[in-house]
Design a protein around this motif. Structure first.
Motif, short mmCIF file in Angstrom:
data_model
loop_
_atom_site.label_atom_id
_atom_site.label_comp_id
_atom_site.label_asym_id
_atom_site.label_seq_id
_atom_site.Cartn_x
_atom_site.Cartn_y
_atom_site.Cartn_z
N SER A 297 35.61 36.88 24.30
CA SER A 297 36.46 37.68 25.20
C SER A 297 35.81 37.93 26.56
O SER A 297 36.40 38.58 27.41
CB SER A 297 36.78 39.03 24.54
OG SER A 297 35.58 39.78 24.33
N GLY A 298 34.61 37.40 26.75
CA GLY A 298 33.89 37.65 27.99
C GLY A 298 34.62 37.20 29.24
O GLY A 298 34.64 37.91 30.25
N GLY A 299 35.24 36.04 29.17
CA GLY A 299 35.92 35.51 30.34
C GLY A 299 37.09 36.36 30.78
O GLY A 299 37.25 36.66 31.97
N SER A 300 37.92 36.78 29.83
CA SER A 300 39.08 37.60 30.18
C SER A 300 38.65 38.98 30.67
O SER A 300 39.25 39.53 31.60
CB SER A 300 40.02 37.74 28.98
OG SER A 300 39.34 38.29 27.86
N THR A 301 37.56 39.52 30.09
CA THR A 301 37.06 40.82 30.53
C THR A 301 36.53 40.74 31.96
O THR A 301 36.84 41.59 32.80
CB THR A 301 35.94 41.31 29.59
OG1 THR A 301 36.45 41.42 28.26
CG2 THR A 301 35.40 42.66 30.04
N LYS A 302 35.75 39.73 32.22
CA LYS A 302 35.20 39.55 33.57
C LYS A 302 36.32 39.37 34.59
O LYS A 302 36.31 39.97 35.67
CB LYS A 302 34.27 38.34 33.61
CG LYS A 302 33.69 38.03 34.99
CD LYS A 302 32.78 36.82 34.97
CE LYS A 302 33.54 35.53 34.81
NZ LYS A 302 34.39 35.18 35.98
N GLY A 303 37.28 38.52 34.25
CA GLY A 303 38.38 38.26 35.17
C GLY A 303 39.18 39.51 35.48
O GLY A 303 39.56 39.76 36.64
N ALA A 304 39.44 40.31 34.46
CA ALA A 304 40.22 41.54 34.65
C ALA A 304 39.47 42.53 35.54
O ALA A 304 40.06 43.15 36.43
CB ALA A 304 40.54 42.17 33.30
N LEU A 305 38.16 42.66 35.32
CA LEU A 305 37.36 43.58 36.13
C LEU A 305 37.34 43.15 37.60
O LEU A 305 37.42 43.99 38.50
CB LEU A 305 35.93 43.65 35.59
CG LEU A 305 35.74 44.40 34.26
CD1 LEU A 305 34.32 44.17 33.72
CD2 LEU A 305 36.00 45.90 34.44
N PHE A 306 37.26 41.84 37.83
CA PHE A 306 37.24 41.36 39.22
C PHE A 306 38.59 41.63 39.89
O PHE A 306 38.64 42.08 41.04
CB PHE A 306 36.92 39.87 39.25
CG PHE A 306 36.64 39.34 40.64
CD1 PHE A 306 35.37 39.44 41.19
CD2 PHE A 306 37.65 38.76 41.39
CE1 PHE A 306 35.11 38.96 42.47
CE2 PHE A 306 37.41 38.27 42.67
CZ PHE A 306 36.13 38.38 43.21
N GLU A 307 39.67 41.37 39.18
CA GLU A 307 41.00 41.58 39.75
C GLU A 307 41.28 43.07 40.00
O GLU A 307 42.06 43.41 40.90
CB GLU A 307 42.06 40.99 38.82
CG GLU A 307 42.03 39.47 38.78
CD GLU A 307 43.01 38.90 37.77
OE1 GLU A 307 43.76 39.70 37.16
OE2 GLU A 307 43.04 37.66 37.60
N GLU A 308 40.65 43.93 39.23
CA GLU A 308 40.84 45.37 39.40
C GLU A 308 39.98 45.95 40.51
O GLU A 308 40.04 47.15 40.80
CB GLU A 308 40.51 46.10 38.08
CG GLU A 308 41.52 45.81 36.96
CD GLU A 308 41.02 46.29 35.61
OE1 GLU A 308 39.97 47.00 35.57
OE2 GLU A 308 41.65 45.95 34.58
N GLY A 309 39.17 45.11 41.15
CA GLY A 309 38.33 45.58 42.24
C GLY A 309 37.09 46.31 41.78
O GLY A 309 36.48 47.06 42.55
N LYS A 310 36.67 46.07 40.54
CA LYS A 310 35.48 46.73 40.00
C LYS A 310 34.26 45.82 40.01
O LYS A 310 33.19 46.22 39.57
CB LYS A 310 35.76 47.21 38.58
CG LYS A 310 36.84 48.29 38.50
CD LYS A 310 37.09 48.73 37.08
CE LYS A 310 38.17 49.82 37.03
NZ LYS A 310 38.46 50.24 35.64
N VAL A 311 34.43 44.62 40.54
CA VAL A 311 33.34 43.65 40.61
C VAL A 311 33.31 43.07 42.02
O VAL A 311 34.32 42.58 42.53
CB VAL A 311 33.54 42.52 39.58
CG1 VAL A 311 32.41 41.50 39.68
CG2 VAL A 311 33.63 43.08 38.17
N ALA A 312 32.13 43.11 42.64
CA ALA A 312 32.02 42.62 44.01
C ALA A 312 31.92 41.09 44.08
O ALA A 312 32.39 40.49 45.06
CB ALA A 312 30.80 43.24 44.70
N SER A 313 31.35 40.47 43.06
CA SER A 313 31.19 39.01 43.09
C SER A 313 31.05 38.48 41.67
O SER A 313 30.73 39.22 40.73
CB SER A 313 29.97 38.62 43.93
OG SER A 313 28.78 39.12 43.35
N GLN A 314 31.30 37.19 41.54
CA GLN A 314 31.22 36.57 40.22
C GLN A 314 30.93 35.08 40.36
O GLN A 314 31.13 34.48 41.43
CB GLN A 314 32.54 36.74 39.47
CG GLN A 314 33.73 36.08 40.15
CD GLN A 314 34.99 36.11 39.32
OE1 GLN A 314 34.96 36.27 38.10
NE2 GLN A 314 36.15 35.94 39.96
#
Length: 432
Positions: free
Chosen positions: A261-278
């Motif tokens: 589930s790591g990929g979907s979790t990371k993607g969701a966090l980035f789209e929510e503006g909670k991740v500056a870079s990936q």
């Protein structure tokens, strides 16, 4: 005297019979016409230089739009009709070739991801590609290496993709030059459950960027031939890379991006503006654009050892079917659709990045930040191994990296165990 005359007449009659049975030789004019445009004399197989009426291409789904202009110009140049059929590149093309090729209803030219080359060569489905050094030198060295199996070239590259650095411009003004700056940024960024950088480094496809950058490798490369008996996934560099990955999981990454589930979790966090870079790939661009994310793209930053991350590169290539009766002209078609001009047209139509050296600095790519980032990172990448033994690497390496990420094993122990498992599986599943 009569005996001599009789013998002479018998000899004349015999020579006449032999001449009548011999194949008709083309005139010089006919011979020149049949070899028009062919730079592939000596192509293996039973191909004839005589022009066929038609050649058939199997292309990836929804990518034929990039072929249309190249086909039109080829037909005008050589007077050979070209048709194409679209089907899923990852599964359908290889599966259908196994059946349609021997039946005589398969393609002359087909596209495949390079990591399938070892398997299809082993099955006898594609032919070696005989072309000139001038043609080969159009492409980046790494992309040609990807199209090579056991030291033999089997295709020309049409597109490349590799993980790159994607950042939210509203949260990060510009990409960092090195990972240590990114690490410091991540320590200071945002509040709880906000992250400066995320990556799926428990997935070996993405983690190889770090492990390879520190000096690890999958199989030893001997002039284009990969040796599955020599594995570098637990050497000194690989262990250093795993330790660096451990540092990020211990101090930056959340526990939720480990596992399936790591990929979907990371993607969701980035789209929510909670991740500056990936770290992600060009396949993510369209989704981010559709979501209205103000994002930028850059090559991966330098590692602490001063080296660039060695990401895995995937290459899509053009190949000649072993079952084609027109291998010489199929090769000519491959050279045509993969050349600089047609690669440039294809990029405009499909946005797939061509690994053509001259196009990296062409304005069409150089002035497109996303394409430029993929092109530059691809030049620093290594092709995913294309031999069948690679299938034994993914599982053990994922398990090792997940143990490291969750502090359930030390990097050296985890990698040593992974390599032992890989070797045992190769022996069990690939020994002759």
């Amino acid at each position: 005297m009569k005996k001599v005359f009789a013998l002479f007449m018998m000899l004349v009659l015999a020579l006449g019979v032999l001449a009548a049975c011999a194949p008709e030789r083309p005139t010089n004019e006919e011979s020149e016409g049949n070899s028009e445009g062919s730079s592939n004399e000596g192509t293996e197989g039973e191909a004839s230089s005589e022009k066929p009426e038609k050649l058939v291409i199997w292309e990836d789904k929804e990518k034929g739009v990039g072929l249309d202009p190249a086909i039109k110009s080829f037909e005008e140049e050589y007077g050979i009709k070209v048709e194409y059929k679209e089907m899923d590149m990852a599964t359908e093309i290889r599966e259908n070739l196994r059946l349609d090729g021997p039946a005589g209803s398969g393609p002359d030219v087909l596209t495949l991801p390079h990591d399938q080359i070892g398997q299809v060569v082993t099955e006898g489905l594609i032919a070696p590609l005989e072309t000139s050094d001038e043609v080969i030198n159009r492409y980046t060295e790494s992309s040609i290496l990807a199209e090579t199996y056991d030291g033999t070239l089997y295709g020309l590259p049409k597109a490349t993709e590799t993980p790159i650095f994607i950042y939210n411009k509203d949260l990060m003004e510009e990409p960092p030059e090195n990972f240590e700056d990114l690490y410091k940024f991540s320590q200071d960024f945002g509040g709880e459950k906000e992250y400066g950088f995320l990556a799926l480094w428990d997935n070996y496809y993405f983690a190889h960027a770090v492990i390879g950058g520190f000096g690890g490798y999958v199989f030893e490369n001997n002039d284009g031939a990969l040796d599955p008996s020599k594995i570098g996934l637990n050497n000194e560099g690989a262990i250093k890379g795993a330790k660096y990955i451990e540092k990020w999981y211990d101090n930056v990454f959340p526990s939720g991006i480990v596992g399936e589930s790591g990929g979907s979790t990371k993607g969701a966090l980035f789209e929510e503006g909670k991740v500056a870079s990936q770290q992600d790939g060009p396949w993510a661009f369209q989704g981010l654009t559709d979501k209205g994310i103000n994002y930028g793209v850059a090559p991966m930053p330098k590692l602490p050892n001063g080296e660039y991350p060695t990401t895995f590169m995937g290459v899509k290539g053009w190949h000649v079917s072993s079952f084609s009766d027109n291998k010489e002209w199929a090769t000519k078609l491959v050279e045509w659709i993969a050349n600089e001009e047609n690669a440039k047209i294809r990029f405009k139509e499909t946005a797939e990045i061509p690994p053509v050296k001259s196009l990296i600095e062409d304005p069409i790519i150089a002035e497109d930040p996303k394409a430029k980032a993929v092109a530059v990172q691809s030049s620093r990448a290594t092709p995913m191994p294309n031999i069948p033994e690679m299938a034994e690497v993914w599982g053990p390496m994922a398990q090792a990296l997940q143990l490291v990420a969750t502090d359930k094993a030390e990097p050296e122990e985890a990698l040593n165990n992974a390599v032992e498992t890989i070797k045992a599986n190769i022996e069990a599943n690939h020994s002759e």
